[in-house]
Scaffold this motif. Sequence first.
Motif, PDB file in Angstrom:
ATOM      1  N   TRP A 229       0.621  15.802   2.001  1.00  0.00           N
ATOM      2  CA  TRP A 229       0.121  16.850   2.875  1.00  0.00           C
ATOM      3  C   TRP A 229      -0.219  16.318   4.265  1.00  0.00           C
ATOM      4  CZ3 TRP A 229       0.085  21.980   2.000  1.00  0.00           C
ATOM      5  CH2 TRP A 229       0.244  22.422   0.686  1.00  0.00           C
ATOM      6  N   THR A 230      -0.082  15.028   4.460  1.00  0.00           N
ATOM      7  CA  THR A 230      -0.434  14.403   5.735  1.00  0.00           C
ATOM      8  C   THR A 230       0.657  13.435   6.152  1.00  0.00           C
ATOM      9  OG1 THR A 230      -1.692  12.711   4.530  1.00  0.00           O
ATOM     10  CG2 THR A 230      -2.928  14.597   5.389  1.00  0.00           C
ATOM     11  N   GLU A 231       0.568  12.951   7.378  1.00  0.00           N
ATOM     12  CA  GLU A 231       1.528  11.979   7.873  1.00  0.00           C
ATOM     13  C   GLU A 231       0.842  11.015   8.823  1.00  0.00           C
ATOM     14  OE1 GLU A 231       4.574  13.752  10.278  1.00  0.00           O
ATOM     15  OE2 GLU A 231       3.147  14.729  11.632  1.00  0.00           O
ATOM     16  N   VAL A 232       1.480   9.868   9.012  1.00  0.00           N
ATOM     17  CA  VAL A 232       1.087   8.901  10.039  1.00  0.00           C
ATOM     18  C   VAL A 232       2.223   8.883  11.057  1.00  0.00           C
ATOM     19  CG1 VAL A 232       0.577   6.498  10.550  1.00  0.00           C
ATOM     20  CG2 VAL A 232      -0.303   7.527   8.455  1.00  0.00           C
TER      21      VAL A 232
ATOM     22  N   ASN B 141       0.851  -1.189   0.000  1.00  0.00           N
ATOM     23  CA  ASN B 141       0.000   0.000   0.000  1.00  0.00           C
ATOM     24  C   ASN B 141       0.889   1.243   0.000  1.00  0.00           C
ATOM     25  OD1 ASN B 141      -2.670  -1.512   0.715  1.00  0.00           O
ATOM     26  ND2 ASN B 141      -1.232  -2.186   2.289  1.00  0.00           N
ATOM     27  N   VAL B 142       0.692   2.129  -0.979  1.00  0.00           N
ATOM     28  CA  VAL B 142       1.616   3.237  -1.202  1.00  0.00           C
ATOM     29  C   VAL B 142       0.953   4.590  -0.954  1.00  0.00           C
ATOM     30  CG1 VAL B 142       3.133   4.346  -2.893  1.00  0.00           C
ATOM     31  CG2 VAL B 142       2.857   1.853  -2.910  1.00  0.00           C
ATOM     32  N   CYS B 143       1.649   5.467  -0.233  1.00  0.00           N
ATOM     33  CA  CYS B 143       1.242   6.845   0.057  1.00  0.00           C
ATOM     34  C   CYS B 143      -0.179   6.889   0.620  1.00  0.00           C
ATOM     35  CB  CYS B 143       1.413   7.738  -1.178  1.00  0.00           C
ATOM     36  SG  CYS B 143       1.486   9.507  -0.733  1.00  0.00           S
ATOM     37  N   TRP B 144      -1.154   7.536  -0.075  1.00  0.00           N
ATOM     38  CA  TRP B 144      -2.509   7.558   0.477  1.00  0.00           C
ATOM     39  C   TRP B 144      -3.035   6.140   0.636  1.00  0.00           C
ATOM     40  CZ3 TRP B 144      -7.305   5.740  -1.119  1.00  0.00           C
ATOM     41  CH2 TRP B 144      -8.402   6.181  -0.347  1.00  0.00           C
ATOM     42  N   GLY B 145      -2.686   5.245  -0.273  1.00  0.00           N
ATOM     43  CA  GLY B 145      -3.101   3.853  -0.146  1.00  0.00           C
ATOM     44  C   GLY B 145      -2.596   3.230   1.137  1.00  0.00           C
ATOM     45  N   GLY B 146      -1.355   3.591   1.540  1.00  0.00           N
ATOM     46  CA  GLY B 146      -0.797   3.087   2.789  1.00  0.00           C
ATOM     47  C   GLY B 146      -1.492   3.673   3.996  1.00  0.00           C
ATOM     48  N   MET B 147      -1.751   4.984   3.958  1.00  0.00           N
ATOM     49  CA  MET B 147      -2.433   5.632   5.077  1.00  0.00           C
ATOM     50  C   MET B 147      -3.869   5.126   5.219  1.00  0.00           C
ATOM     51  SD  MET B 147      -1.118   9.581   4.739  1.00  0.00           S
ATOM     52  CE  MET B 147       0.640   9.963   4.639  1.00  0.00           C
TER      53      MET B 147
ATOM     54  N   GLY C 214      -0.737  -9.746   8.614  1.00  0.00           N
ATOM     55  CA  GLY C 214      -1.548  -9.509   7.422  1.00  0.00           C
ATOM     56  C   GLY C 214      -0.756  -9.559   6.136  1.00  0.00           C
ATOM     57  N   ASN C 215       0.569  -9.780   6.249  1.00  0.00           N
ATOM     58  CA  ASN C 215       1.464  -9.808   5.090  1.00  0.00           C
ATOM     59  C   ASN C 215       1.313  -8.518   4.275  1.00  0.00           C
ATOM     60  OD1 ASN C 215       3.536 -11.268   4.035  1.00  0.00           O
ATOM     61  ND2 ASN C 215       2.266 -12.578   2.755  1.00  0.00           N
ATOM     62  N   ARG C 216       1.319  -7.393   5.001  1.00  0.00           N
ATOM     63  CA  ARG C 216       1.113  -6.102   4.361  1.00  0.00           C
ATOM     64  C   ARG C 216       2.310  -5.184   4.573  1.00  0.00           C
ATOM     65  NH1 ARG C 216      -3.526  -6.599   7.717  1.00  0.00           N
ATOM     66  NH2 ARG C 216      -5.228  -7.610   6.586  1.00  0.00           N
ATOM     67  N   LEU C 217       2.540  -4.338   3.581  1.00  0.00           N
ATOM     68  CA  LEU C 217       3.518  -3.267   3.682  1.00  0.00           C
ATOM     69  C   LEU C 217       2.793  -1.942   3.490  1.00  0.00           C
ATOM     70  CD1 LEU C 217       6.362  -4.869   1.579  1.00  0.00           C
ATOM     71  CD2 LEU C 217       6.574  -4.237   3.983  1.00  0.00           C
ATOM     72  N   TYR C 218       3.134  -0.979   4.333  1.00  0.00           N
ATOM     73  CA  TYR C 218       2.571   0.363   4.243  1.00  0.00           C
ATOM     74  C   TYR C 218       3.724   1.316   3.932  1.00  0.00           C
ATOM     75  CZ  TYR C 218      -1.009  -2.020   7.088  1.00  0.00           C
ATOM     76  OH  TYR C 218      -1.937  -2.909   7.594  1.00  0.00           O
ATOM     77  N   MET C 219       3.776   1.819   2.685  1.00  0.00           N
ATOM     78  CA  MET C 219       4.830   2.735   2.244  1.00  0.00           C
ATOM     79  C   MET C 219       4.229   4.122   2.077  1.00  0.00           C
ATOM     80  SD  MET C 219       7.824   3.689   0.999  1.00  0.00           S
ATOM     81  CE  MET C 219       8.801   2.222   0.687  1.00  0.00           C
TER      82      MET C 219
END
Length: 312
Positions: free
Chosen positions: A194-197, A140-146, A227-232
């Motif tokens: 424009w946002t952050e986690v 999951n990348v950028c907004w997709g990750g958030m 969940g075998n997930r990556l958040y980029m």
Amino acid sequence: MPIKIPDTLPAFETLVHEGVRVMSETAAIRQDIRPLQIGLLNLMPNKIKTEVQMARLVGASPLQVEFTLVRVGGHKAKNTSEEHLLSFYQTWDEVKDRKFDGFIITGAPVETMPYEDVTYWSEMQQIFDWTATNVHSTLNVCWGGMAAIYHFHKVPKQALKQKAFGVYRHRNLKPSSVYLNGFSDDFQVPVSRWTEVRRTDIEKVPGLEILMESDEMGVCLVHEKAGNRLYMFNHVEYDSTSLADEYFRDVQAGIPIKMPHDYFPHNDPELAPLNRWRSHAHLFFGNWINEIYQTTAYDLTKIGTTSEAEAG
């Protein structure tokens, strides 16, 4: 092995010109192996540019990959022709009965909006839940990750006072991670958001592991083993000119914007920027594809089942 994409897709000629191996349907059939099934849910306005960026990195793998382009059905694209979408994309509803070894969910130009106000949020929630049963590993990348980390764990995004924009130094926090194999201790990553986690919110969730971080820009990459997930949250996939394109677009539109940090040589926008993240982008995607290959089920129907989880 090369990546398999339609030979009429605009990305095809670009990748060939760059030396990325691509293959036709006929050539793929001759090879008696199961290609990895990788899907791309493309939420970006300029879909063709994003197709090239992602296919370039996925296609650099030595493994045969079949690349499927996916779009949300509840949103009409404004910057990509309907002909292109009908020719090369399937809606999520059309692929939801399939299984994928890997699935990429991109960013989207809606990051300042509350998630629930995004017109296709209901479909995104269904897609996130679907990845838990139909996808072996999700990037999951950028907004997709958030959006993904919010959906699964209610980790909020926080608005920034000004746009995080430029190329920033990042630290490798977990050199032993399979996803950071071969990474330097210190490396550059493009940032545009424009946002952050925030780290403090991520640390409240058991099972989330921070792999990359910038002293200035905060968390970049999070891994969730269960969940075998990556958040980029940043953009290793960006072209050399991606930040310049954003900068000049806003300048021409009269939108206040600062020059991207540490990007143009000598901070001179007349000079062509140097790409200082390309090698690590290839490393990251190569590591992700390799880990998928090492751990996914040979039988696609077993993806998301208890037997696959036990094998992993």
